[in-house]
Enzyme design. Structure first.
Site, PDB file in Angstrom:
ATOM      1  N   HIS A   1      -6.855 -14.054   2.399  1.00  0.00           N
ATOM      2  CA  HIS A   1      -5.716 -13.148   2.235  1.00  0.00           C
ATOM      3  C   HIS A   1      -5.044 -12.887   3.578  1.00  0.00           C
ATOM      4  O   HIS A   1      -5.628 -13.112   4.637  1.00  0.00           O
ATOM      5  CB  HIS A   1      -6.141 -11.813   1.602  1.00  0.00           C
ATOM      6  CG  HIS A   1      -7.196 -11.088   2.363  1.00  0.00           C
ATOM      7  ND1 HIS A   1      -8.540 -11.414   2.309  1.00  0.00           N
ATOM      8  CD2 HIS A   1      -7.119 -10.024   3.213  1.00  0.00           C
ATOM      9  CE1 HIS A   1      -9.233 -10.605   3.073  1.00  0.00           C
ATOM     10  NE2 HIS A   1      -8.388  -9.750   3.639  1.00  0.00           N
TER      11      HIS A   1
ATOM     12  N   GLY B   1      -0.770   7.245   3.730  1.00  0.00           N
ATOM     13  CA  GLY B   1      -1.249   8.518   4.260  1.00  0.00           C
ATOM     14  C   GLY B   1      -2.031   9.330   3.247  1.00  0.00           C
ATOM     15  O   GLY B   1      -2.818  10.210   3.611  1.00  0.00           O
TER      16      GLY B   1
ATOM     17  N   ASP C   1      23.274   2.526  18.067  1.00  0.00           N
ATOM     18  CA  ASP C   1      21.951   3.132  17.900  1.00  0.00           C
ATOM     19  C   ASP C   1      21.103   2.107  17.151  1.00  0.00           C
ATOM     20  O   ASP C   1      21.376   1.785  15.987  1.00  0.00           O
ATOM     21  CB  ASP C   1      22.072   4.432  17.099  1.00  0.00           C
ATOM     22  CG  ASP C   1      20.770   5.217  17.062  1.00  0.00           C
ATOM     23  OD1 ASP C   1      19.754   4.724  17.605  1.00  0.00           O
ATOM     24  OD2 ASP C   1      20.765   6.316  16.486  1.00  0.00           O
TER      25      ASP C   1
ATOM     26  N   ASP D   1       0.786  -1.233   0.000  1.00  0.00           N
ATOM     27  CA  ASP D   1       0.000   0.000   0.000  1.00  0.00           C
ATOM     28  C   ASP D   1       0.814   1.276   0.000  1.00  0.00           C
ATOM     29  O   ASP D   1       0.331   2.324  -0.452  1.00  0.00           O
ATOM     30  CB  ASP D   1      -0.973  -0.001   1.182  1.00  0.00           C
ATOM     31  CG  ASP D   1      -2.094  -1.017   0.994  1.00  0.00           C
ATOM     32  OD1 ASP D   1      -2.317  -1.451  -0.154  1.00  0.00           O
ATOM     33  OD2 ASP D   1      -2.742  -1.377   1.990  1.00  0.00           O
TER      34      ASP D   1
ATOM     35  N   LEU E   1      13.909   3.130  19.118  1.00  0.00           N
ATOM     36  CA  LEU E   1      14.004   3.428  20.543  1.00  0.00           C
ATOM     37  C   LEU E   1      15.392   3.954  20.888  1.00  0.00           C
ATOM     38  O   LEU E   1      16.402   3.432  20.399  1.00  0.00           O
ATOM     39  CB  LEU E   1      13.732   2.166  21.362  1.00  0.00           C
ATOM     40  CG  LEU E   1      12.279   1.695  21.453  1.00  0.00           C
ATOM     41  CD1 LEU E   1      12.215   0.319  22.077  1.00  0.00           C
ATOM     42  CD2 LEU E   1      11.448   2.673  22.271  1.00  0.00           C
ATOM     43  N   ASP E   2      15.432   4.984  21.696  1.00  0.00           N
ATOM     44  CA  ASP E   2      16.687   5.500  22.250  1.00  0.00           C
ATOM     45  C   ASP E   2      16.552   5.438  23.766  1.00  0.00           C
ATOM     46  O   ASP E   2      16.010   6.360  24.392  1.00  0.00           O
ATOM     47  CB  ASP E   2      16.944   6.941  21.799  1.00  0.00           C
ATOM     48  CG  ASP E   2      17.360   7.034  20.339  1.00  0.00           C
ATOM     49  OD1 ASP E   2      17.632   5.984  19.734  1.00  0.00           O
ATOM     50  OD2 ASP E   2      17.401   8.158  19.805  1.00  0.00           O
TER      51      ASP E   2
ATOM     52  N   TYR F   1     -10.165  -1.351   1.633  1.00  0.00           N
ATOM     53  CA  TYR F   1      -9.897  -1.482   3.063  1.00  0.00           C
ATOM     54  C   TYR F   1      -9.698  -0.133   3.735  1.00  0.00           C
ATOM     55  O   TYR F   1      -9.115   0.789   3.171  1.00  0.00           O
ATOM     56  CB  TYR F   1      -8.661  -2.351   3.309  1.00  0.00           C
ATOM     57  CG  TYR F   1      -9.018  -3.779   3.636  1.00  0.00           C
ATOM     58  CD1 TYR F   1      -9.633  -4.109   4.840  1.00  0.00           C
ATOM     59  CD2 TYR F   1      -8.771  -4.808   2.730  1.00  0.00           C
ATOM     60  CE1 TYR F   1      -9.982  -5.414   5.141  1.00  0.00           C
ATOM     61  CE2 TYR F   1      -9.115  -6.123   3.020  1.00  0.00           C
ATOM     62  CZ  TYR F   1      -9.720  -6.414   4.231  1.00  0.00           C
ATOM     63  OH  TYR F   1     -10.069  -7.711   4.524  1.00  0.00           O
ATOM     64  N   ASP F   2     -10.167  -0.052   4.984  1.00  0.00           N
ATOM     65  CA  ASP F   2      -9.922   1.097   5.854  1.00  0.00           C
ATOM     66  C   ASP F   2      -9.065   0.603   7.023  1.00  0.00           C
ATOM     67  O   ASP F   2      -9.465  -0.314   7.743  1.00  0.00           O
ATOM     68  CB  ASP F   2     -11.230   1.671   6.395  1.00  0.00           C
ATOM     69  CG  ASP F   2     -12.133   2.228   5.307  1.00  0.00           C
ATOM     70  OD1 ASP F   2     -12.393   1.500   4.335  1.00  0.00           O
ATOM     71  OD2 ASP F   2     -12.578   3.374   5.441  1.00  0.00           O
ATOM     72  N   TYR F   3      -7.914   1.218   7.179  1.00  0.00           N
ATOM     73  CA  TYR F   3      -7.033   0.876   8.299  1.00  0.00           C
ATOM     74  C   TYR F   3      -7.095   1.984   9.343  1.00  0.00           C
ATOM     75  O   TYR F   3      -6.885   3.156   9.031  1.00  0.00           O
ATOM     76  CB  TYR F   3      -5.593   0.725   7.833  1.00  0.00           C
ATOM     77  CG  TYR F   3      -5.302  -0.532   7.029  1.00  0.00           C
ATOM     78  CD1 TYR F   3      -5.252  -1.785   7.642  1.00  0.00           C
ATOM     79  CD2 TYR F   3      -5.060  -0.456   5.664  1.00  0.00           C
ATOM     80  CE1 TYR F   3      -4.968  -2.928   6.909  1.00  0.00           C
ATOM     81  CE2 TYR F   3      -4.773  -1.602   4.919  1.00  0.00           C
ATOM     82  CZ  TYR F   3      -4.727  -2.823   5.553  1.00  0.00           C
ATOM     83  OH  TYR F   3      -4.440  -3.953   4.829  1.00  0.00           O
TER      84      TYR F   3
END
Length: 758
Positions: A511, A383, A665, A377, A521-522, A462-464
């Site tokens: 499917h 977005g 890191d 997607d 993460l830090d 689809y709606d996420y």
């Protein structure tokens, strides 16, 4: 005379009655108002932090910035670009403008006030149809750009072929015209008799992806559905394979057709055999309205609503959010969707970035429109399809709503009203509680109130629903739920191996849903390690009876050293506790860490022997830990869908170099999701209940105790203090009830929809 006197008395009686009624109403309103005062607009609890304008380093581009980039690129005659949505594939089209994030080291220096603000730049994607390739450019500095830099090779290490491009509105328009001219106009009798299609009625197309069988292909099976609002569950049994690989639309051709389970090499062959009565025909039958989301019964009441009795305990300024001990910056990428940055709890950075990366589905079918379908997607834009959220349904009525701007396959930046919502929410169960019933009689508890940051993206059928949830324990959850319409195919003999029948002649196709999150993460800085913890039973002798043995669970701890060691595959046994840890310890001598707790019900991943698998290689792993690199920003790319066989980003290469992950890191790439076998209850829509997954980031020995013990939401009751408000605000709630002052309901969600017009 008597009659006049009677009329006068009646008139005065009516006047007196009206006056008494008015006085009674005023009294009743006053009594009612004293009992249910409007909620105070004043904040009872002051914010614990201050908004930081440095969060704007992560902010999405403004409308003005989008236009500045667009106009600067238009002035560069060497690019020779168009911004017209009707631009043909053979021309050069400015498809996308989005924020280009600065390097992490530069951002951290700026946030710590040891360095100036990094240069603000944009990424621009141009489909160079006239030259046969795609280019990515960085444009800056903003707000007044002075340079354009081609970063394609630097970013991907390859040339991006033009057939890797997303299908634009301009190309869709040409495809629709092609189908009208080369298919529908030549099959008028079949269209009318089988599907009731004529000059005034049409069918709607839905595409199979990827488009072909090998790199360089752009051959799309297009399935057709009835022209209704829930078209996705109304297949008609007609599919067409179109070769649109040339940027010259005059070179496009129909390669094959499927009608009622029968294949035909040309339109003429289908027409001839249909007219000769030598095919099994589909006879048109009006379909029931089983797809409609219109209520079957008139709504008679409103369900429970959320409102803030003492004002909101969070604040939103620009792209920065404060909530109790939390603060974070946010954005919404056209391609990957929701993201948050510089996530802090009690002013300590927990995560540099938490973001959606990809949503992928692999379908099973007997018919060509779905048999090879693998949707990626972000190549369409996750977005991109975040439209307005319906107040009181998608989010609580009293949530805070945020507008966003996007520039993808448009002529100018588009405003999407209320496309993000933020709200504090009672999660419906206590966060913790205990009732003392033995030696010390008491009750202690705390409601689980958390902040929810949400958007919902409607990508085709689809709606996420994407949620980032911030708890008072210091935990953060990234969660996704799926709803909307299932994809379906026309029922033919043998197709029920690939799903269940959900309506007349309709198969709901099996499917998978795989979702990838990036979790940077830090933990107390950027130098971390990756640890696992689990249990094993050990046969031990009892200390007080050494000749007696028992199997006792024992803690097993391990520190993983390299990327390949820390690439935890689905289908293999993985430790149940996964930690990003600091070498610093808490009061009790344990390494301070955050645990990655994954909730997932995924189906099996596509076998690695399949040529398309490299574009989705991130889905091999439940969790994969890599060393942070600015060159490894995403797990997928805009080009993965349409050049799925030769991906611009192959996530497995992030792990192949097997770098050390000790005192580095670290980035966790987390995959979650669920297997979906459609069933009758998916009609008309799949529901969110049970259809989702996510990852919870939980403090593990990070603190010396649960930080929520300091929350003002805590309640404590001892015998004799049941009615006291001192440690129990609930005891006085009935005296303080108030009614909310609500914003008027508005909805502008249809403003930013795709329009297929010249």
């Amino acid at each position: 005379m008597v009659e006049r006197r009677m009329n006068s008395l009646v008139k005065w009686a009516l006047i007196l009655f009206v006056l008494v009624s008015i006085i009674l109403n005023i009294v009743l309103i006053g009594i009612h108002s004293s009992r249910t005062p409007k909620c105070s607009a004043q904040r009872v609890h002051p914010l614990r932090g201050k908004h930081d304008k440095r969060s704007l380093v992560f902010a999405d581009l403004t409308r003005e910035e989008y236009l500045q980039v667009q106009q600067y690129m238009l002035k560069d005659k060497s690019l020779n670009i168009s911004i017209n949505q009707a631009t043909t594939p053979s021309e050069n089209f400015l498809f996308l403008i989005d924020l280009s994030l600065p390097k992490k080291v530069d951002v951290l220096a700026y946030l710590s006030e040891t360095s100036p603000k990094p240069v603000r730049e944009a990424t621009a994607v141009v489909f160079h149809g006239s030259k046969g390739y795609i280019k990515e450019y960085v444009v800056g500095p903003l707000p007044n750009p002075t340079y354009i830099r081609d970063v394609t090779l630097e970013k991907y290490g390859i040339t991006l072929p033009i057939n890797a491009r997303t299908v634009t509105i301009g190309e869709y328009n040409l495809l629709f015209k092609f189908l009208d001219a080369e298919v529908f106009s030549k099959l008028k009798k079949l269209m009318k008799e089988s599907f009731d299609v004529d000059e005034n009625k049409k069918l709607n197309p839905f595409e199979q992806m990827p488009r072909g069988l090998r790199s360089g292909d752009r051959k799309t099976w297009i399935s057709f559905f009835r022209d209704v609002s829930g078209m996705y569950i109304h297949p008609v049994g007609f599919e067409v394979l179109v070769d649109h690989g040339s940027v010259d639309a005059s070179q496009w051709k129909v390669e094959m057709l499927l009608y009622n389970g029968q294949y035909f090499n040309t339109v003429e062959e289908l027409k001839q055999k249909y007219d000769a009565m030598s095919v099994k025909k589909i006879a048109y039958k009006k379909s029931p309205d089983y797809d409609s989301l219109k209520p079957k019964n008139k709504p008679l009441q409103i369900g429970p609503q959320l409102f803030y009795a003492e004002g909101k305990r969070y604040s939103v300024s620009n792209n920065h959010v404060l909530y109790l001990d939390w603060s974070f910056a946010f954005g919404l990428s056209s391609l990957t969707g929701m993201k948050v940055f510089d996530v802090r709890f009690k002013n300590e950075r927990i995560a540099y970035e938490l973001s959606v990366q990809e949503a992928m589905s692999v379908y099973g079918s007997l018919t060509p429109g779905m048999i090879l379908t693998k949707f990626l997607d972000s190549s369409i834009g996750i977005g991109r399809f975040a439209h307005e959220l319906a107040r009181g349904v998608d989010c609580p009525y009293e949530a805070t709503y945020v507008d966003t701007y996007r520039y993808i396959d448009v002529q100018a930046p588009v405003r999407y009203r209320n496309s993000i919502c933020i709200f504090e929410h009672n999660m419906g169960q206590p966060l913790r509680r205990h009732f003392g019933d033995f030696f010390h009689k008491s009750y202690g508890g705390m409601v689980n109130s958390a902040l929810v940051f949400r958007t919902i993206t409607a990508i085709g059928n689809y709606d996420y629903m994407w949620d980032f949830i911030f708890y008072q324990t210091g935990a953060v959850e990234a969660k996704v739920h799926a709803t909307g319409y299932i994809s379906s195919s026309y029922l033919v003999d043998g197709s029920q191996k690939y799903g269940h029948q959900v309506a007349e002649n309709v198969l709901g196709n099996i499917h998978t849903h795989f979702i990838n999150f990036k979790v940077d993460l830090d933990v107390l800085g950027e130098r971390n390690v990756f640890q696992t913890k689990d249990m094993e039973y050990v046969n031990v002798s009892l200390p007080w009876k050494t000749d007696h043995y028992a199997m006792v669970p024992q803690l097993v701890e391990k520190q993983l050293k390299t990327e390949q060691e820390a690439a935890l595959r689905y289908g293999t046994k993985t430790p149940r506790y996964l930690h990003i840890a600091s070498n610093k310890t808490n009061k009790w001598g344990h390494q301070r860490s955050y645990r990655l707790q994954v909730f997932s019900f995924t189906g099996d991943h596509l076998p690695e022997s399949e040529p398309e698998e490299r574009s989705m290689s991130w889905a091999r792993y439940k969790v994969a830990i890599t060393k942070y690199k600015d060159s490894e920003q995403t797990s997928s790319s805009l080009y993965s869908q349409n050049n799925i066989w030769s991906p611009a980003v192959d996530f497995s290469k992030y792990i192949a170099d097997d770098e050390s992950i000790e005192d580095q890191d670290l980035v966790a790439w987390v995959t979650t999701g669920f297997l979906h076998i459609p069933h009758a209850e998916d009609i008309p829509n799949t529901v969110t209940v049970g259809n989702g997954g996510g990852v919870l980031l939980r403090p593990h020995n990070y603190f010396d105790e649960d930080p929520s013990i300091h929350s003002a939401d805590s309640v404590y009751i001892k015998p004799g203090s049941e009615n006291s408000c001192e440690n129990n605000r609930m005891a006085c709630l009935a005296k303080e009830t108030c009614s909310p002052v609500l914003e008027p309901f508005t909805y502008n969600g249809f403003e930013g929809v795709m329009k297929f017009e010249d």
